[in-house]
Design an enzyme around this catalytic site. Structure first.
Site, mmCIF file in Angstrom:
data_model
loop_
_atom_site.group_PDB
_atom_site.id
_atom_site.type_symbol
_atom_site.label_atom_id
_atom_site.label_comp_id
_atom_site.label_asym_id
_atom_site.label_seq_id
_atom_site.Cartn_x
_atom_site.Cartn_y
_atom_site.Cartn_z
ATOM 1 N N CYS A 108 -6.884 1.273 -4.111
ATOM 2 C CA CYS A 108 -5.501 1.505 -3.658
ATOM 3 C C CYS A 108 -5.131 2.988 -3.812
ATOM 4 O O CYS A 108 -5.609 3.813 -3.051
ATOM 5 C CB CYS A 108 -4.538 0.582 -4.402
ATOM 6 S SG CYS A 108 -2.946 0.414 -3.542
ATOM 7 N N HIS A 115 -6.928 -4.628 -3.656
ATOM 8 C CA HIS A 115 -7.081 -4.743 -5.105
ATOM 9 C C HIS A 115 -8.091 -5.834 -5.451
ATOM 10 O O HIS A 115 -7.720 -6.940 -5.836
ATOM 11 C CB HIS A 115 -5.734 -5.048 -5.760
ATOM 12 C CG HIS A 115 -4.852 -3.855 -5.927
ATOM 13 N ND1 HIS A 115 -4.851 -3.068 -7.054
ATOM 14 C CD2 HIS A 115 -3.952 -3.303 -5.080
ATOM 15 C CE1 HIS A 115 -3.977 -2.078 -6.907
ATOM 16 N NE2 HIS A 115 -3.411 -2.193 -5.713
ATOM 17 N N GLU A 164 -9.885 -6.176 -8.024
ATOM 18 C CA GLU A 164 -9.837 -6.587 -9.437
ATOM 19 C C GLU A 164 -8.942 -7.803 -9.652
ATOM 20 O O GLU A 164 -9.140 -8.560 -10.611
ATOM 21 C CB GLU A 164 -9.376 -5.411 -10.317
ATOM 22 C CG GLU A 164 -7.890 -5.143 -10.369
ATOM 23 C CD GLU A 164 -7.338 -4.439 -9.126
ATOM 24 O OE1 GLU A 164 -6.109 -4.216 -9.079
ATOM 25 O OE2 GLU A 164 -8.126 -4.107 -8.222
#
Length: 235
Positions: free
Chosen positions: A106, A209, A211
């Site tokens: 990001c 994202h 994660e």
């Protein structure tokens, strides 16, 4: 030995550095050892950090100072943190010079592009028309829109598909990339969703994202595994 992955942090208040646990959990799940990088603009400290760390994970966060890509601030520009910009660019330069792996996520995607000479959209809604929703109103793990992945890229080898779904939480974005970088994924509205270097072992950036998705999405988990494995295989 497990590779040590440095992760940059955000700063919400002058003396408070923060990071979502999702980043460190994703690194641990992939077999790495996360180490949070404190704020510093000391060249000596940054050089020593880059010597000790096996890889660099540039995390998400606030906006980037537009003067870094030769623009004046637009009304839609959010909060910037000049110290973070300076530190991350210095870290990127060190890791690039040593050909150590970098993964930008990001904001990390954006600052990596700026550090390597590329431009940005300060505020997508006011600068680009016919957009998808890039700041989703859904849980962070939810994949909200599709991306097209270019064949022949490292990202395509990791994902093993040409179309994937990702989550999305941003209003800034990469405008263009310069060699040795190449765009490796775009969304259906033409927004750059990923890029990578064609001259380095592992330099990759994604606008979404992963994660937040690793526990339920094998593609996101494979991305972190590929990053950590690249950090393990130091020359």
């Amino acid at each position: 030995m497990k590779p040590i992955i440095g992760i940059t942090m955000s700063r919400e208040h002058e003396q408070q550095q923060i990071l979502s646990r999702a980043y460190s959990d994703a690194v641990i799940q992939a077999g790495g050892v996360p180490l949070l990088i404190p704020y510093t603009t000391s060249d000596k400290v940054i050089k020593e950090m880059s010597r000790v760390l096996d890889g660099l994970l540039l995390s998400g966060g606030g906006d980037i100072d537009p003067t870094l890509f030769d623009e004046e601030p637009l009304p839609g520009l959010g909060r910037i943190d000049p110290d973070r910009d300076e530190m991350e660019i210095a870290l990127i330069e060190q890791f690039i010079s040593q050909d150590k792996p970098i993964l930008g996520i990001c904001r990390g995607c954006q600052i990596l592009n700026v550090a390597l000479g590329g431009g940005m959209f300060q505020d997508l809604p006011s600068q680009k028309s016919d957009l998808l929703q890039h700041a989703q109103q859904a849980p962070r793990y939810h994949a909200s829109h599709t991306i097209h992945i270019e064949e022949g890229t490292l990202l395509h080898r990791i994902y093993r598909k040409s179309v994937a779904k990702v989550n999305s939480f941003h209003h800034q974005a990469v405008r263009e990339v310069l060699a040795p970088l190449r765009v490796s994924a775009v969304s259906r509205d033409g927004v750059v969703e990923a890029f990578e270097s064609e001259q380095h072992r592992f330099v990759m950036a994604v606008q979404w994202h992963p994660e937040e998705m690793v526990r339920i999405d094998s593609d996101a988990a494979n991305l972190f595994s590929a990053f950590v494995e690249a950090c393990r295989q130091q020359p």
